[in-house]
Design an enzyme around this catalytic site. Structure first.
Site, mmCIF file in Angstrom:
data_model
loop_
_atom_site.group_PDB
_atom_site.id
_atom_site.type_symbol
_atom_site.label_atom_id
_atom_site.label_comp_id
_atom_site.label_asym_id
_atom_site.label_seq_id
_atom_site.Cartn_x
_atom_site.Cartn_y
_atom_site.Cartn_z
ATOM 1 N N CYS A 13 -3.741 -1.196 -9.762
ATOM 2 C CA CYS A 13 -3.951 0.118 -9.146
ATOM 3 C C CYS A 13 -4.994 0.906 -9.940
ATOM 4 O O CYS A 13 -4.886 1.062 -11.158
ATOM 5 C CB CYS A 13 -2.637 0.894 -9.091
ATOM 6 S SG CYS A 13 -2.819 2.557 -8.419
ATOM 7 N N ASN A 20 -7.713 -11.192 -2.136
ATOM 8 C CA ASN A 20 -7.577 -9.877 -1.508
ATOM 9 C C ASN A 20 -8.897 -9.116 -1.648
ATOM 10 O O ASN A 20 -9.593 -9.265 -2.636
ATOM 11 C CB ASN A 20 -6.426 -9.114 -2.193
ATOM 12 C CG ASN A 20 -6.254 -7.691 -1.698
ATOM 13 O OD1 ASN A 20 -6.155 -6.769 -2.486
ATOM 14 N ND2 ASN A 20 -6.182 -7.495 -0.399
ATOM 15 N N MET A 66 0.844 -1.197 0.000
ATOM 16 C CA MET A 66 0.000 0.000 0.000
ATOM 17 C C MET A 66 0.874 1.240 0.000
ATOM 18 O O MET A 66 1.769 1.392 0.837
ATOM 19 C CB MET A 66 -0.925 0.004 1.225
ATOM 20 C CG MET A 66 -1.984 -1.078 1.197
ATOM 21 S SD MET A 66 -2.998 -1.103 2.702
ATOM 22 C CE MET A 66 -1.886 -1.942 3.852
ATOM 23 N N ASP A 72 -11.686 -6.781 1.269
ATOM 24 C CA ASP A 72 -12.684 -6.872 2.348
ATOM 25 C C ASP A 72 -12.296 -7.857 3.448
ATOM 26 O O ASP A 72 -13.156 -8.558 3.989
ATOM 27 C CB ASP A 72 -14.060 -7.245 1.793
ATOM 28 C CG ASP A 72 -14.721 -6.099 1.041
ATOM 29 O OD1 ASP A 72 -14.194 -4.968 1.105
ATOM 30 O OD2 ASP A 72 -15.755 -6.333 0.389
ATOM 31 N N GLY A 82 -5.093 -5.746 3.335
ATOM 32 C CA GLY A 82 -4.658 -4.382 3.090
ATOM 33 C C GLY A 82 -5.143 -3.430 4.162
ATOM 34 O O GLY A 82 -4.574 -3.336 5.242
ATOM 35 N N GLN A 92 7.351 -4.802 -5.081
ATOM 36 C CA GLN A 92 6.295 -4.625 -6.077
ATOM 37 C C GLN A 92 6.599 -3.427 -6.964
ATOM 38 O O GLN A 92 6.882 -2.332 -6.479
ATOM 39 C CB GLN A 92 4.923 -4.442 -5.436
ATOM 40 C CG GLN A 92 3.821 -4.540 -6.499
ATOM 41 C CD GLN A 92 2.441 -4.222 -5.989
ATOM 42 O OE1 GLN A 92 2.151 -3.067 -5.686
ATOM 43 N NE2 GLN A 92 1.569 -5.225 -5.922
ATOM 44 N N LYS A 113 -0.313 -8.985 -9.365
ATOM 45 C CA LYS A 113 -1.502 -8.593 -8.588
ATOM 46 C C LYS A 113 -2.401 -7.769 -9.488
ATOM 47 O O LYS A 113 -1.945 -6.803 -10.120
ATOM 48 C CB LYS A 113 -1.113 -7.782 -7.355
ATOM 49 C CG LYS A 113 -2.306 -7.428 -6.444
ATOM 50 C CD LYS A 113 -1.829 -6.746 -5.162
ATOM 51 C CE LYS A 113 -2.985 -6.559 -4.175
ATOM 52 N NZ LYS A 113 -3.937 -5.517 -4.613
#
Length: 325
Positions: free
Chosen positions: A100, A200, A17, A202, A223, A70, A139
């Site tokens: 993203c 990934n 993040m 919630d 996250g 990343q 990702k």
């Protein structure tokens, strides 16, 4: 789950993040049970230009292993050169951010923009894979929007392109962080690929982590849930093992970890750079605590480490004394 030479059973990972998962936060989450961590997502263009801030983002330590760097970018040559530069920092693997949703990145053909151009997406993965002996993972999201969910085709493509694992944020780009993540796609993805699939989206409670593993995914990635509650890693492991919940951290545990995290941030970045960006973490550490309104106001104005620590300790002493009356 196997990624190259790395083998971890049912890993619970800390998501990359921006401006959150710096070294200090990664070390805190490792201490609290994160099995796998990632650096903040970092621009390939900034890395190949030796921008100091970008290079600082991908510096890692042995205490963080296993750890991935990343990268993101929309130009194959830049991704190749950035990957070669990143491998000098000796991560366990390289992860490509293809999910993203932020407008300025998408406008440059980076991140989730690749979901609108699968051939370009494929070239990015292939060029990154061929540029390093390290394992490369991806990702991404389900698709650009609800009318163009392409994750099954993308999953097969990234496996054929040489990626060793796939992480899926179970929303579309158009959703950003809104709406509910659709975990049903994880089981569908598992049926079309043989590489590990990490879920990934919630994951805010230990029960959420347990339910996501029930989809059949090989790992889960937390996250924003980790910002609000860095204890979630150890809590989730305990819940999965026993079916029971750990007690919530006490006020003293929350304040002490907050101070420890803050001091580590200052040690790594210097006082001003270590205290001001840290303010985003106060919300998580003070969540669920009574009488914190004035404390939050004070903390958002302070930049001196000693004064911040003194204010937090004063609050702890005051509240502890009040609870014994």
């Amino acid at each position: 789950m196997i990624i190259g030479k790395l083998e971890i059973e049912n890993p619970i990972a800390l998501a990359p993040m921006e401006d959150v998962t710096d070294m200090a936060f990664r070390l805190i989450c490792k201490r609290l049970g994160a099995d796998l961590v990632y650096t903040e997502f970092t621009s390939s263009e900034a890395i190949i230009r030796d921008i100091p801030r970008a290079l600082d983002k991908i510096r890692i330590t042995e205490k963080e292993r296993p750890i991935a760097i990343q990268l993101f970018g929309g130009v194959e040559e830049s991704m190749e050169r950035a990957t070669q530069k990143a491998q000098e920092f000796n991560p366990d693997f390289i992860d490509i951010n293809c999910g993203c949703w932020v407008k300025n990145h998408v406008a440059r053909g980076e991140g989730a923009a690749l979901l609108k151009d699968i051939p370009h997406f494929e070239r990015i993965v292939k060029s990154t894979v061929k540029s390093t002996p390290l394992p490369v993972t991806v990702k991404t999201r389900l698709g650009w929007d609800q009318e163009s969910i392409v994750i099954l085709d993308v999953a097969k493509m990234v496996e054929q392109a040489g990626a060793k694992a796939l992480t899926v944020h179970c929303r579309t780009r158009s959703q950003a962080h809104k709406g509910e993540a659709d975990w049903d796609w994880l089981a569908k993805i598992k049926k079309v690929v043989s590489i590990p699939v990490i879920g990934n989206g919630d994951l805010t409670t230990p029960e959420d982590v347990g339910r996501m593993f029930e989809t059949g995914c090989d790992g889960v990635m937390i996250g924003r849930g980790a910002i609000a509650n860095p204890w979630i890693f150890e809590q989730a492991k305990y819940f999965i093992k026993t079916g029971m919940k750990l007690p919530e951290p006490t006020l003293e545990e929350k304040i002490k970890l907050c101070i420890g995290h803050l001091k580590l941030s200052v040690k790594l970045k210097g006082e001003r750079n270590g205290t001001i960006p840290f303010r985003k973490h106060y919300v998580g550490y003070l969540k669920g605590i009574s009488n914190v309104s004035q404390l939050r106001t004070d903390l958002m104005q302070l930049v001196d480490l000693e004064r911040i620590v003194a204010r937090l300790n004063l609050f702890l002493q005051t509240e502890s004394a009040a609870s014994t009356c």
